[in-house]
Design a protein around this motif. Structure first.
Motif, PDB file in Angstrom:
ATOM      1  N   LEU A  14     -57.250   9.538   5.710  1.00 56.10           N
ATOM      2  CA  LEU A  14     -57.169  11.000   5.714  1.00 56.10           C
ATOM      3  C   LEU A  14     -55.770  11.449   6.119  1.00 56.10           C
ATOM      4  N   SER A  15     -54.779  10.669   5.714  1.00 52.63           N
ATOM      5  CA  SER A  15     -53.408  10.951   6.128  1.00 52.63           C
ATOM      6  C   SER A  15     -52.863  12.253   5.550  1.00 52.63           C
ATOM      7  N   GLU A  16     -53.507  12.796   4.514  1.00 53.45           N
ATOM      8  CA  GLU A  16     -53.071  14.087   3.958  1.00 53.45           C
ATOM      9  C   GLU A  16     -53.521  15.270   4.814  1.00 53.45           C
ATOM     10  N   VAL A  17     -54.331  15.001   5.833  1.00 54.33           N
ATOM     11  CA  VAL A  17     -54.936  16.060   6.635  1.00 54.33           C
ATOM     12  C   VAL A  17     -54.274  16.142   8.005  1.00 54.33           C
ATOM     13  N   ALA A  18     -54.032  17.362   8.452  1.00 52.94           N
ATOM     14  CA  ALA A  18     -53.605  17.603   9.836  1.00 52.94           C
ATOM     15  C   ALA A  18     -54.700  18.381  10.547  1.00 52.94           C
ATOM     16  N   ILE A  19     -55.245  17.808  11.614  1.00 53.29           N
ATOM     17  CA  ILE A  19     -56.254  18.486  12.433  1.00 53.29           C
ATOM     18  C   ILE A  19     -55.510  19.260  13.512  1.00 53.29           C
ATOM     19  N   VAL A  20     -55.641  20.585  13.487  1.00 58.44           N
ATOM     20  CA  VAL A  20     -54.841  21.429  14.377  1.00 58.44           C
ATOM     21  C   VAL A  20     -55.772  22.161  15.347  1.00 58.44           C
ATOM     22  N   VAL A  21     -55.604  21.861  16.622  1.00 60.64           N
ATOM     23  CA  VAL A  21     -56.380  22.487  17.690  1.00 60.64           C
ATOM     24  C   VAL A  21     -55.498  23.523  18.375  1.00 60.64           C
ATOM     25  N   LEU A  22     -55.934  24.783  18.368  1.00 63.60           N
ATOM     26  CA  LEU A  22     -55.195  25.836  19.069  1.00 63.60           C
ATOM     27  C   LEU A  22     -55.752  25.940  20.485  1.00 63.60           C
ATOM     28  N   ASN A  23     -54.879  25.863  21.462  1.00 63.00           N
ATOM     29  CA  ASN A  23     -55.314  25.776  22.860  1.00 63.00           C
ATOM     30  C   ASN A  23     -54.690  26.881  23.699  1.00 63.00           C
ATOM     31  N   TYR A  24     -55.520  27.458  24.577  1.00 67.41           N
ATOM     32  CA  TYR A  24     -55.014  28.363  25.609  1.00 67.41           C
ATOM     33  C   TYR A  24     -55.826  28.127  26.884  1.00 67.41           C
ATOM     34  N   ASN A  25     -55.191  27.528  27.856  1.00 65.74           N
ATOM     35  CA  ASN A  25     -55.843  27.229  29.141  1.00 65.74           C
ATOM     36  C   ASN A  25     -57.165  26.490  28.955  1.00 65.74           C
ATOM     37  N   GLY A  26     -57.170  25.566  28.021  1.00 69.69           N
ATOM     38  CA  GLY A  26     -58.386  24.820  27.722  1.00 69.69           C
ATOM     39  C   GLY A  26     -58.293  23.349  28.083  1.00 69.69           C
ATOM     40  N   ALA A  27     -57.622  23.029  29.181  1.00 68.17           N
ATOM     41  CA  ALA A  27     -57.459  21.626  29.556  1.00 68.17           C
ATOM     42  C   ALA A  27     -58.806  20.931  29.713  1.00 68.17           C
ATOM     43  N   HIS A  28     -59.798  21.638  30.261  1.00 66.22           N
ATOM     44  CA  HIS A  28     -61.124  21.022  30.448  1.00 66.22           C
ATOM     45  C   HIS A  28     -61.760  20.683  29.113  1.00 66.22           C
ATOM     46  N   PHE A  29     -61.548  21.530  28.088  1.00 66.74           N
ATOM     47  CA  PHE A  29     -62.077  21.217  26.762  1.00 66.74           C
ATOM     48  C   PHE A  29     -61.304  20.071  26.117  1.00 66.74           C
ATOM     49  N   LEU A  30     -59.980  20.066  26.277  1.00 65.93           N
ATOM     50  CA  LEU A  30     -59.183  18.975  25.717  1.00 65.93           C
ATOM     51  C   LEU A  30     -59.615  17.638  26.318  1.00 65.93           C
ATOM     52  N   ARG A  31     -59.801  17.630  27.610  1.00 64.41           N
ATOM     53  CA  ARG A  31     -60.218  16.402  28.291  1.00 64.41           C
ATOM     54  C   ARG A  31     -61.583  15.934  27.780  1.00 64.41           C
ATOM     55  N   GLN A  32     -62.456  16.884  27.491  1.00 67.19           N
ATOM     56  CA  GLN A  32     -63.819  16.541  27.086  1.00 67.19           C
ATOM     57  C   GLN A  32     -63.933  16.172  25.614  1.00 67.19           C
ATOM     58  N   PHE A  33     -63.216  16.897  24.734  1.00 62.88           N
ATOM     59  CA  PHE A  33     -63.484  16.781  23.301  1.00 62.88           C
ATOM     60  C   PHE A  33     -62.377  16.101  22.489  1.00 62.88           C
ATOM     61  N   LEU A  34     -61.160  16.084  23.003  1.00 59.73           N
ATOM     62  CA  LEU A  34     -60.072  15.490  22.226  1.00 59.73           C
ATOM     63  C   LEU A  34     -60.249  13.985  21.983  1.00 59.73           C
ATOM     64  N   PRO A  35     -60.801  13.232  22.921  1.00 56.70           N
ATOM     65  CA  PRO A  35     -61.024  11.811  22.614  1.00 56.70           C
ATOM     66  C   PRO A  35     -61.892  11.600  21.377  1.00 56.70           C
ATOM     67  N   GLY A  36     -62.923  12.414  21.186  1.00 58.11           N
ATOM     68  CA  GLY A  36     -63.767  12.293  19.996  1.00 58.11           C
ATOM     69  C   GLY A  36     -63.027  12.656  18.730  1.00 58.11           C
TER      70      GLY A  36
END
Length: 365
Positions: free
Chosen positions: A26-48
Motif C-alpha cells: 500500500l505504498s501509494e497510500v499515506a495515512i494522515v492522522v490530524l492531532n491536537y492534544n491527543g497524546a493519549h489517543f496516539l499512545r492507544q491507537f497509533l500502534p495498531g
C-alpha cells in the motif's frame, strides 16, 4: 478544475464480482492522522495503525498541541512522519495544509481516536484503484466502546435528505443499530466519514480540499457533495472495519459543536444545492433549524438554543462569502440525481413517522 476520468461509473455488481486482489503493498497510500492534544489517543491507537498499514506511509499532522504529543511521537514512534504546525489550524485547514505537503496518490484521513482492524485498508484501496471515478470511500465504522453498534460518525455510509440533513445506514439521529452484517455491501453513498476515509489525491486537489471556513464538522459532507457535482462518486465498502471512540475533541452536547453543525449545515445546503431547488429547500431548512432551537429552549438547554441563533446570524453576516463559494462549487445535480439522497425530510420521517431504522426508509437514490 480537473474532471474525473470518462471511464464508466462503478456499479455494486462490478465491485461484488471483482476477484479479491491480494494487496500486499500500500505504498501509494499515506495515512494522515490530524492531532491536537491527543497524546493519549496516539499512545492507544497509533500502534495498531502502524501494525496494519500494509506499507502505507503513516503521518501525524500536529495542530500545535500543548500536551506531550510531539515528545511521544519522537520517543515512541520514530517511524511516523510528523508535520508540526505552529498554530491550531482546525480540522479543515489542518488537513488542507498537511495534504498539500504530501505527494502520495491516495490519502487516508484518520481520526486519532480510531482503532483500525486487520484488513481495514485494502478493500478501500482496491475500490479507488480500480474505479477512477471514485473520489473517496469509507469502511464500516463501529463504536469503540460497544463494537456491536454502528458509530455515530459514518456508520454504514453517509446519506443526505433533500434539505441537507446528514444520516447514515445504521444511524438515524441518536438511534444506533446493531451490526448484524446488514450493511456489509459496497455501495455508492452521499458522503464518506472524515473519521476514516480514503481519498483520491487528484480529486482532492481538483476540488480544493476542505472548505476552510467550516473549521470543523460537516467538512467531509461538503467535500463529497462538491465531488458529486463535479462528476465523481463517493462509496462505502463494508469489507473493512474500524472502531471509533467519537467526541474526542468536542463532546456531543458542547454548544460550540452545536454552533458549528448548524452554521455549517446552512452553508452546506447553500453552497451545493442545484439552482432550481435552493430557494424552497433552504427556507424549509431554516424553519426546521428554528424548531430545533425551540426544542433546546423547552428542554432548558439555553446554551444550545443560543448556539443555533448565533449560527444563523453568522451565516447571514458572511452571506457574501458563501455566495462566492457557491459560485466556485458550481452546483448542478438535483436531489433526485444524487446517489445517497433521501427524497424527503429525514426529520419528518424520524420524528413524525417514527422511522428509526435505515431499512424503514424508501425513496433513496
Amino acid at each position: 478544475m480537473e474532471q474525473p476520468t470518462t471511464k464508466g461509473a462503478a456499479t455494486v455488481a462490478d465491485v461484488m464480482a471483482a476477484a479479491p486482489s491480494p494487496v500486499s503493498d500500500l505504498s501509494e497510500v499515506a495515512i494522515v492522522v490530524l492531532n491536537y492534544n491527543g497524546a493519549h489517543f496516539l499512545r492507544q491507537f497509533l500502534p495498531g495503525v502502524l501494525a496494519h498499514a500494509g506499507g502505507a506511509r503513516v503521518v501525524v499532522a500536529d495542530n500545535a498541541s500543548t500536551d506531550d504529543s510531539l515528545g511521544l511521537l519522537r520517543a515512541d514512534f520514530p517511524a511516523v512522519e510528523v508535520l508540526a504546525f505552529t498554530g491550531n489550524l482546525g480540522f479543515c485547514e489542518g488537513y488542507n495544509q498537511a495534504l498539500a505537503r504530501l505527494d502520495s496518490p491516495y490519502f487516508v484521513l484518520l481520526n486519532s481516536d480510531v482503532a483500525v482492524q486487520p484488513g481495514w485498508l485494502p478493500p478501500l484501496y482496491e475500490l479507488l484503484r480500480d474505479n477512477p471515478r471514485i473520489a473517496a470511500a469509507q469502511p464500516k465504522i463501529l463504536a469503540h466502546d460497544n463494537p456491536t453498534l454502528f458509530e455515530y460518525a459514518g456508520a454504514g455510509g453517509g446519506y443526505l435528505d433533500e434539505l441537507g440533513y446528514p444520516f447514515c445506514r445504521g444511524r438515524l439521529f441518536d438511534t444506533l443499530e446493531t451490526d448484524r452484517g446488514q450493511y456489509d455491501d459496497p455501495r455508492p453513498v452521499a458522503w464518506a466519514s472524515g473519521a476514516c476515509c480514503l481519498v483520491r489525491a487528484a480529486a482532492w486537489r481538483a476540488l480544493g480540499g476542505f472548505e476552510p471556513a467550516f473549521f470543523a464538522h460537516m467538512e467531509e459532507i461538503d467535500f463529497c457533495w462538491r465531488a458529486q457535482n463535479a462528476g465523481y462518486e463517493i462509496w462505502y465498502h463494508g469489507g473493512g472495519t474500524v472502531h471509533h471512540v467519537g467526541g474526542g475533541t468536542l463532546p456531543k452536547t458542547n454548544p460550540h459543536k452545536t454552533y458549528l453543525n448548524f452554521r455549517n449545515g446552512l452553508a452546506l445546503l447553500f453552497k451545493n444545492t442545484a439552482p432550481g431547488e435552493l430557494a424552497g429547500f433552504f427556507i424549509l431548512r431554516v424553519l426546521l433549524d428554528w424548531v430545533a432551537g425551540l426544542r433546546f429552549l423547552v428542554a432548558g438547554s439555553w446554551p444550545e438554543a443560543r448556539a443555533v441563533g448565533q449560527a444563523h446570524l453568522h451565516f447571514v453576516l458572511r452571506l457574501g462569502y458563501w455566495r462566492r463559494r457557491r459560485k466556485l462549487a458550481r452546483p448542478r445535480l438535483l436531489a433526485s440525481q444524487r446517489p445517497g439522497t433521501y427524497r424527503g425530510s429525514i426529520v419528518w420521517a424520524y420524528f413524525g413517522q417514527g422511522k428509526k431504522r435505515f431499512l424503514q426508509l424508501s425513496d433513496i437514490n
